[in-house]
Design a protein around this motif. Sequence first.
Motif, mmCIF file in Angstrom:
data_model
loop_
_atom_site.group_PDB
_atom_site.id
_atom_site.type_symbol
_atom_site.label_atom_id
_atom_site.label_comp_id
_atom_site.label_asym_id
_atom_site.label_seq_id
_atom_site.Cartn_x
_atom_site.Cartn_y
_atom_site.Cartn_z
ATOM 1 N N THR A 3 -25.107 -8.111 -32.096
ATOM 2 C CA THR A 3 -26.329 -8.904 -32.023
ATOM 3 C C THR A 3 -27.540 -7.996 -31.885
ATOM 4 O OG1 THR A 3 -27.279 -10.915 -31.062
ATOM 5 C CG2 THR A 3 -26.381 -9.297 -29.520
ATOM 6 N N LEU A 4 -28.708 -8.586 -31.976
ATOM 7 C CA LEU A 4 -29.974 -7.865 -31.926
ATOM 8 C C LEU A 4 -30.918 -8.581 -30.975
ATOM 9 C CD1 LEU A 4 -31.983 -6.624 -34.959
ATOM 10 C CD2 LEU A 4 -33.068 -8.061 -33.294
ATOM 11 N N PHE A 5 -31.604 -7.800 -30.145
ATOM 12 C CA PHE A 5 -32.623 -8.327 -29.246
ATOM 13 C C PHE A 5 -33.920 -7.576 -29.510
ATOM 14 C CE2 PHE A 5 -28.557 -8.500 -27.051
ATOM 15 C CZ PHE A 5 -28.507 -9.800 -26.589
ATOM 16 N N ASP A 51 -25.891 -15.854 -36.806
ATOM 17 C CA ASP A 51 -26.759 -14.822 -37.368
ATOM 18 C C ASP A 51 -28.112 -14.840 -36.685
ATOM 19 O OD1 ASP A 51 -25.157 -13.547 -39.180
ATOM 20 O OD2 ASP A 51 -25.606 -14.939 -40.807
ATOM 21 N N GLY A 52 -28.836 -13.781 -36.889
ATOM 22 C CA GLY A 52 -30.202 -13.698 -36.393
ATOM 23 C C GLY A 52 -30.293 -12.984 -35.068
ATOM 24 N N GLY A 53 -31.516 -12.760 -34.649
ATOM 25 C CA GLY A 53 -31.765 -12.017 -33.423
ATOM 26 C C GLY A 53 -32.396 -12.882 -32.353
ATOM 27 N N PHE A 54 -32.503 -12.302 -31.169
ATOM 28 C CA PHE A 54 -33.128 -12.940 -30.021
ATOM 29 C C PHE A 54 -34.492 -12.320 -29.788
ATOM 30 C CE2 PHE A 54 -28.595 -13.359 -29.234
ATOM 31 C CZ PHE A 54 -28.470 -14.656 -28.757
ATOM 32 N N VAL A 55 -35.425 -13.129 -29.338
ATOM 33 C CA VAL A 55 -36.742 -12.642 -28.919
ATOM 34 C C VAL A 55 -36.815 -12.832 -27.412
ATOM 35 C CG1 VAL A 55 -39.238 -12.909 -29.130
ATOM 36 C CG2 VAL A 55 -37.769 -13.282 -31.129
ATOM 37 N N LEU A 82 -25.297 2.958 -40.010
ATOM 38 C CA LEU A 82 -25.772 1.834 -39.212
ATOM 39 C C LEU A 82 -26.197 0.721 -40.160
ATOM 40 C CD1 LEU A 82 -27.809 3.659 -36.430
ATOM 41 C CD2 LEU A 82 -25.401 2.989 -36.445
ATOM 42 N N GLY A 83 -26.000 -0.521 -39.739
ATOM 43 C CA GLY A 83 -26.173 -1.641 -40.645
ATOM 44 C C GLY A 83 -27.509 -2.352 -40.583
ATOM 45 N N SER A 84 -27.504 -3.558 -41.110
ATOM 46 C CA SER A 84 -28.740 -4.322 -41.279
ATOM 47 C C SER A 84 -29.400 -4.693 -39.951
ATOM 48 C CB SER A 84 -28.478 -5.575 -42.113
ATOM 49 O OG SER A 84 -27.501 -6.387 -41.489
ATOM 50 N N ARG A 85 -28.615 -4.924 -38.898
ATOM 51 C CA ARG A 85 -29.221 -5.207 -37.599
ATOM 52 C C ARG A 85 -30.040 -4.012 -37.123
ATOM 53 N NH1 ARG A 85 -24.053 -7.326 -36.441
ATOM 54 N NH2 ARG A 85 -24.108 -9.566 -36.282
ATOM 55 N N HIS A 86 -29.498 -2.834 -37.328
ATOM 56 C CA HIS A 86 -30.191 -1.617 -36.909
ATOM 57 C C HIS A 86 -31.479 -1.426 -37.712
ATOM 58 C CE1 HIS A 86 -26.009 -0.972 -35.658
ATOM 59 N NE2 HIS A 86 -26.557 -0.359 -34.624
ATOM 60 N N ILE A 87 -31.421 -1.696 -38.994
ATOM 61 C CA ILE A 87 -32.608 -1.575 -39.844
ATOM 62 C C ILE A 87 -33.661 -2.596 -39.409
ATOM 63 C CG2 ILE A 87 -33.481 -1.850 -42.202
ATOM 64 C CD1 ILE A 87 -30.712 -0.728 -43.124
ATOM 65 N N ALA A 88 -33.228 -3.826 -39.127
ATOM 66 C CA ALA A 88 -34.162 -4.865 -38.685
ATOM 67 C C ALA A 88 -34.795 -4.488 -37.349
ATOM 68 C CB ALA A 88 -33.447 -6.213 -38.574
ATOM 69 N N ALA A 89 -34.014 -3.960 -36.420
ATOM 70 C CA ALA A 89 -34.547 -3.556 -35.114
ATOM 71 C C ALA A 89 -35.528 -2.404 -35.268
ATOM 72 C CB ALA A 89 -33.413 -3.165 -34.173
ATOM 73 N N VAL A 102 -29.889 -3.150 -30.255
ATOM 74 C CA VAL A 102 -28.783 -3.628 -31.080
ATOM 75 C C VAL A 102 -27.475 -3.374 -30.346
ATOM 76 C CG1 VAL A 102 -27.556 -3.409 -33.275
ATOM 77 C CG2 VAL A 102 -30.048 -3.172 -33.206
ATOM 78 N N VAL A 103 -26.672 -4.421 -30.217
ATOM 79 C CA VAL A 103 -25.333 -4.292 -29.668
ATOM 80 C C VAL A 103 -24.381 -4.404 -30.842
ATOM 81 C CG1 VAL A 103 -23.637 -5.206 -28.044
ATOM 82 C CG2 VAL A 103 -26.086 -5.388 -27.524
#
Length: 160
Positions: A3-5, A51-55, A82-89, A102-103
């Motif tokens: 997941t992503l925060f 899917d998606g991240g947390f704010v 590293l994947g798409s979560r890492h790129i988004a973060a 990113v976890v």
Amino acid sequence: MGTLFTLGDEKEVLAKSRPLILDPLLGHPESSRHVTNLNLRGTIKELAQLDGGFVVSREGSFLSACRYLDAVAAQVNVPLGLGSRHIAAANMSAVTKAVGIVVSESSVVRLFCHGRLVGEIIPEVWMMDHAAHLRGTVKREQVGELTILTPNLRPAPIAE
């Protein structure tokens, strides 16, 4: 599951992201969405499967879940593997003042600030099999069964 925060600069993060589904946190009192609320943990674990991240606000309140981060930053340099979560973060941390967290599915936690990878928290059991993605001189700290890696910002001593 990973997941992503995003932490902090919540107004900008919300402006540069959009919900993937109806926000399951919307309308709940702030006290039930604060990181110190022990009942929140299970909810976050369940929502992390989507899917998606947390704010998360700088005060520690979860403001939104299941968000698509629209931020695009051409100059981020995410290590290979590293994947798409890492790129988004990395992208979101480059275009806002937020920190990206990113976890990964492997339980490794990576921290992004100003578009760069600035820290990794690696469970000790994984340390033997996983190479760190931080580049350059790295400071390594042990906290219980966790290894924390951060860039070593101290200049090397000058030999006389």
